[in-house]
Enzyme design. Structure first.
Site, short mmCIF file in Angstrom:
data_model
loop_
_atom_site.label_atom_id
_atom_site.label_comp_id
_atom_site.label_asym_id
_atom_site.label_seq_id
_atom_site.Cartn_x
_atom_site.Cartn_y
_atom_site.Cartn_z
N ASP A 283 0.84 -1.20 0.00
CA ASP A 283 0.00 0.00 0.00
C ASP A 283 0.87 1.26 0.00
OD1 ASP A 283 -2.69 1.28 0.59
OD2 ASP A 283 -1.55 1.99 2.30
N GLU A 325 0.69 -0.85 -5.18
CA GLU A 325 -0.39 0.13 -5.28
C GLU A 325 0.27 1.48 -5.43
OE1 GLU A 325 -3.48 3.04 -3.60
OE2 GLU A 325 -1.71 2.44 -2.51
#
Ligand code: GLC
Length: 645
Positions: A283, A325
């Site tokens: 992330d 991401e």
């Protein structure tokens, strides 16, 4: 690269020192000798100037070897199986889906009762949104992690997660979860220890004595959540210091300049890998390295750190791979997939936000030149990697096309983004959409959009107006967007709920913890009552679910959709129709981005069959509004055009 013999001596010494039980010498040596020197090189590149470098590198390797030593036998077998061949994640038969567990089915144990639903869709890759312990108040939907070793109690326990992983593996489904890599919650064990005065834990975060010190960074930084928290720093009364917090004030950025942070995150990575996680979504990975005078995004050290981590995971838990991401400039997005060089392995998977935004852009404008330009110039990635092709994620849509691509087709990027925001929030005349704005930044004019696939595609507005024709068009738009993503080499990713036309959920406005974050409009609870209508063809649910599952079935029968297949947009001669060939014409994807009929002629002297309907098509064809075709050459043309021996 470090000499093999030196690397071997070094690694043997680490293993002896840490008194670790190693794998069979054969496996161990092969993996260690292949990836150990790479990891060392990357660590030296980032931490080479550290005063106690040897101790740090030793500790990092000891952590990797310890992770390997604790690997359960079933996962050791999975390592062997998954390390063989090209890589499971590159297969054409991998079909992905994602969901918030609580919103989909409540708890980890109850997921077992919903495996049948996933089977019906043919899902073989399931991404569950963050499951970890989190602060009691605002927690960014779990992206503020209090401990990577504990599950958020209402969802279950770590043991439940282990059982879910085992059950999914038995069903042939890979499990993906988030490794929130850039930050922790400000009540994470390390943050709490820092607040209680532990210097080692304080050193895990980026702290500053005065606001003035932060200013030299701040002037170059992008604001991620300007609506809510201007700037990237927050004052902590406990630390009596300013702390770097790129996202929300309760999400403290980790200090990867400190090799101990790298070691700790490696330990968390391997802990999760040993639970049976197949894919870790890194992330917010672009933000992990900061340098004064830069934007502190996508810096070379961020890549080197991920490469070092990857090399160590190849040694200790090779069945686990990474997905990046990175919602940044398309070239930067691609850069997290690394290179095909032995030491270039970084993330094996990445979202493709470009395909996603361009498809929505083409739907709004009815023109396909920007989509075509983007896919023509930015689709190729390293051989061992795959795009994850999606229509909606849990986040907002930011119009992240490259300004260079826009300019190349005569579009002004800034004004076009303004138009798209207005279109998808329903402000533009002729818009069918009911999205809502996200993080409007009056200073820059920047904004993004929230909304479910169905509401953005016009279903909500059409249903509110009781307009059956518009309902039909909205359904066709949803199927068009999914049909394009599913027909693109890589892993197609379904947002669970889209298959039954889930609409915006406006109730987040009544929840004080969520009302400021419009992304909750597209994160509703899964409506099982509506899902129960999925087999009724005349229902809205059935008219999406049926064709979508059919597309997924057809996709699984077409091996050319495997990652790595050549993909080339073609000139359709009609600006409203997108045309792309997969694997040199083994499939030609045709997509009409308007509600009107369109004529095109597919070049060449082949005759075609639409793989979705099995209907023959001549090269000169008229497409219905929003029609999508996956053309395959008929056997006769293949024979006629295949050169003889
Ligand atoms: C990622 C997540 C997003 C979250 C942010 C901070 O972008 O997708 O939902 O808010 O990271 O963790």
């Amino acid at each position: 690269m470090m000499e093999r013999a030196t690397a071997q001596r070094f690694l043997d010494a680490v293993a002896r020192r840490a008194a670790i039980r190693l794998l069979e010498p054969r496996d161990f040596n092969t993996r260690l000798m292949e990836h150990g020197p790479i990891a060392i090189d990357h660590l030296l590149a980032v931490y080479g100037d550290e005063p106690e470098l040897a101790d740090h590198v030793t500790a990092i390797f000891a952590t990797a070897l310890e992770g390997q030593a604790h690997r359960p036998p079933a996962l050791l077998a999975r390592d062997t199986e998954r390390s063989a061949g090209r890589g499971w994640h590159l297969g054409h038969d991998v079909i992905g889906a994602w969901a918030y567990l609580d919103r989909f089915c409540g708890t980890l144990p109850s997921l077992h009762d919903h495996l049948g639903y996933l089977d019906e869709l043919g899902i073989t890759y399931l991404h569950l949104m963050p499951l970890f312990a989190r602060p009691a108040g605002p927690n960014d939907g779990g992206y503020a992690v209090s401990s990577f070793r504990h599950i958020h109690p209402p969802l279950g326990t770590m043991e439940d997660l282990r059982r879910v992983a085992e059950a999914l593996h038995r069903h042939g489904v890979a499990l993906a979860i988030d490794l929130v890599f850039n930050h922790t919650a400000d009540d994470h064990t390390w943050a709490l220890a820092a607040k209680q005065g532990s210097p080692a834990d304080r050193a895990c975060y980026l702290t500053f004595d005065t606001e003035g010190e932060t200013a030299e960074y701040q002037r170059n930084l992008r604001q991620i959540f300007p609506d809510e928290k201007p700037g990237s720093f927050v004052y902590s009364a406990d630390l009596e210091q300013w702390v770097w917090a790129t996202f929300h004030s309760y999400q403290w950025d980790l200090n990867y300049r400190n090799p101990e942070v790298f070691r700790r995150m490696l330990s968390e990575t391997l802990f999760l890998a040993n639970i049976g996680i197949d894919v870790l979504r890194l992330d917010a990975v672009p933000f992990i390295w900061k340098e004064p005078g830069t934007t502190c995004e996508n810096l070379p050290q961020a890549h080197t750190i991920v490469r070092a981590l990857n090399a160590l995971v190849r040694i200790a838990a090779p069945a686990t791979i990474f997905k990046s991401e990175a919602i940044v400039h398309p070239d930067d997005v691609r850069s997290y997939l690394g290179t095909d060089e032995p030491d270039g392995r970084e993330c094996e998977l990445s979202y493709d936000p470009l395909l996603m935004v361009e498809a929505w852009e083409a739907l709004a404008t009815g023109h396909t030149h920007l989509l075509r330009q983007s896919m023509a110039t930015r689709f190729v990635i390293p051989q061992r990697t795959a795009w994850v092709n999606y229509v909606r994620s849990h986040d907002d849509i930011g119009w992240g096309f490259a300004d260079e691509d826009a300019t190349a087709v005569g579009i002004d990027g800034f004004w076009h983004r303004m138009f798209l925001n207005r279109f998808y929030t329903g402000e533009e005349p002729g818009s069918f959409s009911r999205g809502v704005p996200f993080q409007v930044n009056p200073a820059t004019g920047d904004a993004r959009v929230s909304g479910t696939t169905a509401s953005l595609a016009g279903l909500e507005r059409a249903m509110l107006r009781g307009d059956d024709l518009q309902v039909e068009l909205a359904i066709r738009r949803i199927l068009l967007l999914y049909g394009l993503a599913i027909a693109t080499p890589g892993i197609p990713l379904l947002n669970l709920g889209d298959e039954i036309g889930t609409l915006n959920d406006h109730t987040y406005l009544y929840d004080p913890e969520r009302s400021h974050d419009s992304r909750w409009i597209h994160r509703p609870s899964f409506d099982w009552e509506r899902a129960n209508r999925r087999h009724i063809p005349a229902s809205i649910e059935g008219s999406i679910f049926g064709p979508l599952t059919h597309m997924l079935r057809v996709r699984r029968s077409l091996a050319v959709f495997a990652a790595g297949s050549a993909y080339r947009p073609l000139d359709s001669g009609n600006p409203h129709v997108y045309l792309a060939e997969v694997a040199d014409g083994a499939v030609v994807v045709v997509a009409n981005f308007t509600a009107d009929r369109q004529d095109i002629t597919v070049a060449g002297n082949r005759t075609w069959r639409d793989a979705l309907t099995a209907e023959p098509r001549t090269p000169a064809m008229t497409l219905a509004g929003y029609e999508l075709l996956w053309l395959v050459p008929t056997p006769e043309t293949v024979e006629a055009t295949t050169p003889g021996p």
